[in-house]
Design a protein around this motif. Structure first.
Motif, PDB file in Angstrom:
ATOM      1  N   VAL A 175      15.648   9.901  36.163  1.00 52.14           N
ATOM      2  CA  VAL A 175      15.052   8.661  36.721  1.00 52.14           C
ATOM      3  C   VAL A 175      15.604   7.670  36.352  1.00 52.14           C
ATOM      4  CG1 VAL A 175      12.822   7.733  36.912  1.00 52.14           C
ATOM      5  CG2 VAL A 175      13.161  10.133  36.781  1.00 52.14           C
ATOM      6  N   TRP A 176      16.218   7.306  34.937  1.00 48.14           N
ATOM      7  CA  TRP A 176      16.665   5.975  34.407  1.00 48.14           C
ATOM      8  C   TRP A 176      18.013   5.731  34.953  1.00 48.14           C
ATOM      9  CZ3 TRP A 176      21.209   7.322  32.425  1.00 48.14           C
ATOM     10  CH2 TRP A 176      21.715   8.685  32.161  1.00 48.14           C
ATOM     11  N   ALA A 177      18.539   6.529  35.979  1.00 48.91           N
ATOM     12  CA  ALA A 177      19.880   6.271  36.609  1.00 48.91           C
ATOM     13  C   ALA A 177      19.719   6.191  38.100  1.00 48.91           C
ATOM     14  CB  ALA A 177      20.890   7.268  36.512  1.00 48.91           C
ATOM     15  N   ILE A 178      18.553   6.018  38.499  1.00 44.91           N
ATOM     16  CA  ILE A 178      18.211   5.870  40.022  1.00 44.91           C
ATOM     17  C   ILE A 178      18.257   4.388  40.372  1.00 44.91           C
ATOM     18  CG2 ILE A 178      16.929   6.350  41.994  1.00 44.91           C
ATOM     19  CD1 ILE A 178      16.064   8.727  40.761  1.00 44.91           C
ATOM     20  N   GLY A 179      19.176   3.759  41.276  1.00 43.44           N
ATOM     21  CA  GLY A 179      19.186   2.119  41.422  1.00 43.44           C
ATOM     22  C   GLY A 179      19.439   1.383  40.487  1.00 43.44           C
ATOM     23  N   THR A 180      19.582   1.856  39.153  1.00 39.22           N
ATOM     24  CA  THR A 180      20.065   1.032  38.149  1.00 39.22           C
ATOM     25  C   THR A 180      21.519   0.494  37.862  1.00 39.22           C
ATOM     26  OG1 THR A 180      20.379   2.942  36.523  1.00 39.22           O
ATOM     27  CG2 THR A 180      18.040   2.241  36.950  1.00 39.22           C
ATOM     28  N   GLY A 181      22.281   1.405  38.427  1.00 40.00           N
ATOM     29  CA  GLY A 181      23.859   1.155  38.265  1.00 40.00           C
ATOM     30  C   GLY A 181      24.211   2.101  37.251  1.00 40.00           C
ATOM     31  N   GLY A 213      22.199  13.167  41.561  1.00 41.12           N
ATOM     32  CA  GLY A 213      21.876  11.873  41.953  1.00 41.12           C
ATOM     33  C   GLY A 213      21.567  10.771  41.078  1.00 41.12           C
ATOM     34  N   GLY A 214      22.027   9.598  41.273  1.00 42.06           N
ATOM     35  CA  GLY A 214      21.910   8.481  40.230  1.00 42.06           C
ATOM     36  C   GLY A 214      23.116   7.744  39.990  1.00 42.06           C
ATOM     37  N   SER A 215      22.963   6.647  41.203  1.00 43.84           N
ATOM     38  CA  SER A 215      24.119   5.630  40.959  1.00 43.84           C
ATOM     39  C   SER A 215      25.448   6.198  41.136  1.00 43.84           C
ATOM     40  CB  SER A 215      24.332   4.814  39.642  1.00 43.84           C
ATOM     41  OG  SER A 215      23.007   4.043  39.600  1.00 43.84           O
ATOM     42  N   VAL A 216      25.670   7.050  42.379  1.00 41.53           N
ATOM     43  CA  VAL A 216      26.942   7.897  42.575  1.00 41.53           C
ATOM     44  C   VAL A 216      27.625   7.059  43.410  1.00 41.53           C
ATOM     45  CG1 VAL A 216      27.968   9.369  43.944  1.00 41.53           C
ATOM     46  CG2 VAL A 216      25.933  10.208  42.477  1.00 41.53           C
ATOM     47  N   LYS A 217      28.729   6.693  43.375  1.00 42.00           N
ATOM     48  CA  LYS A 217      29.587   5.713  44.204  1.00 42.00           C
ATOM     49  C   LYS A 217      30.970   6.253  44.275  1.00 42.00           C
ATOM     50  CE  LYS A 217      28.298   2.908  41.011  1.00 42.00           C
ATOM     51  NZ  LYS A 217      27.785   1.678  40.276  1.00 42.00           N
ATOM     52  N   PRO A 218      32.053   5.598  45.172  1.00 43.47           N
ATOM     53  CA  PRO A 218      33.158   5.999  45.359  1.00 43.47           C
ATOM     54  C   PRO A 218      33.866   5.966  43.807  1.00 43.47           C
ATOM     55  CG  PRO A 218      32.760   4.676  47.301  1.00 43.47           C
ATOM     56  CD  PRO A 218      31.461   4.551  46.179  1.00 43.47           C
ATOM     57  N   ALA A 219      33.739   5.173  43.055  1.00 41.52           N
ATOM     58  CA  ALA A 219      34.437   4.904  41.791  1.00 41.52           C
ATOM     59  C   ALA A 219      34.224   6.051  40.889  1.00 41.52           C
ATOM     60  CB  ALA A 219      33.886   3.562  41.145  1.00 41.52           C
ATOM     61  N   ASN A 220      33.006   6.661  40.875  1.00 44.27           N
ATOM     62  CA  ASN A 220      32.700   7.855  40.031  1.00 44.27           C
ATOM     63  C   ASN A 220      32.448   9.220  40.555  1.00 44.27           C
ATOM     64  OD1 ASN A 220      30.091   7.798  40.939  1.00 44.27           O
ATOM     65  ND2 ASN A 220      29.404   6.561  39.288  1.00 44.27           N
TER      66      ASN A 220
END
Length: 256
Positions: free
Chosen positions: A168-174, A210-217
């Motif tokens: 939960v602490w990683a969702i939408g927080t970057g 799930g939690g701030s997944v992006k192309p960089a990681n």
């Protein structure tokens, strides 16, 4: 072999017109060999996107549903309504539903059961809060959520679900969990499934991070053998960015 999944969760973003424009760009980017792509969108956009995706391999999912087929539940949407729209997936138990709308382990169990009964693939979310993590309760919390969500299912039905570990602490927080930490928890989830069912279910069930997944990681997560893809929030709102995540999953090596 477990087919990787990249699922986008738009949350409460995009009008129907914006959804239509998004899909025009995303369609050629979202169909890649060896990966299952799903867009989970707000209810008003479901008919439009189901129709747009009809001749593609892109699944269209809802973000929530009630477990009953009909009844006096103002504001709710039933599994039969979703099935009638030819929706393929539904998110169940997202932390925002648990936090803001009083979702419980029991309602998550009922929704998971109902989704399977109606031919929908549930994407069942589990994960700990920052407070629970700091108290070193991650395993206890996650294990209980998994066990309760899958309670009463057969081993075969368990393999038809998709589990998503979202701290939960990683969702939408970057702030993303490290790949190693995520892999450790997801490995524990797979172990929990084996204890609850059997080794076959544990080997076949797909578990996403799930939690701030992006192309960089994303590559760092996909390199972990137990991680079968991602449930993506903010990065799914841009079609080209989301397309990069689909491409990354398509390029990953095959895993047992």
């Amino acid at each position: 072999m477990r087919t990787p999944v990249i699922a986008g969760n738009w949350k409460m973003f995009k009008t129907v017109e914006e959804s239509r424009e998004y899909f025009r760009t995303f369609q050629p980017l979202g169909q890649k060999e060896g990966v299952e792509t799903v867009l989970c969108v707000p209810y008003p956009s479901l008919p439009e996107l189901v129709e747009a995706a009809r001749e593609t391999d892109i699944g269209i999912g809802a973000q929530n549903m009630h477990w009953e087929e009909e009844g006096a539940f103002t504001g709710e949407v039933s599994p039969t309504m979703l099935k009638g729209l030819h929706v393929s997936h539904v998110i169940v138990g997202h932390s925002e539903r648990r936090t803001h709308f009083a979702e419980t382990d029991e309602s998550v169990r009922l929704k998971t059961r109902s989704a399977l009964d109606h031919g929908l693939t549930p994407i069942v979310c589990v994960g700990e809060t920052l407070e629970e993590r700091e108290k070193e309760r991650t395993r206890d919390v996650v294990r209980n959520q998994v066990v309760q969500a899958l309670k009463g299912l057969s081993s075969e039905e368990a393999t038809q679900t998709i589990l998503a570990y979202e701290p939960v602490w990683a969702i939408g927080t970057g702030k993303a969990s490290t790949a190693e930490d995520a892999g450790e928890v997801i490995g524990f989830i797979r172990q929990t499934v084996e204890e609850q069912f059997d080794s076959r279910a544990a080997e076949r069930v797909r578990i996403l991070y799930g939690g701030s997944v992006k192309p960089a990681n994303v590559d760092s997560f996909l390199d972990i053998p137990d991680i079968d893809g991602g449930l993506v929030g903010g990065a799914s709102l841009d079609p080209e960015t989301f397309g990069q995540l689909v491409s990354a999953a398509s390029a990953r090596r095959e895993r047992p």
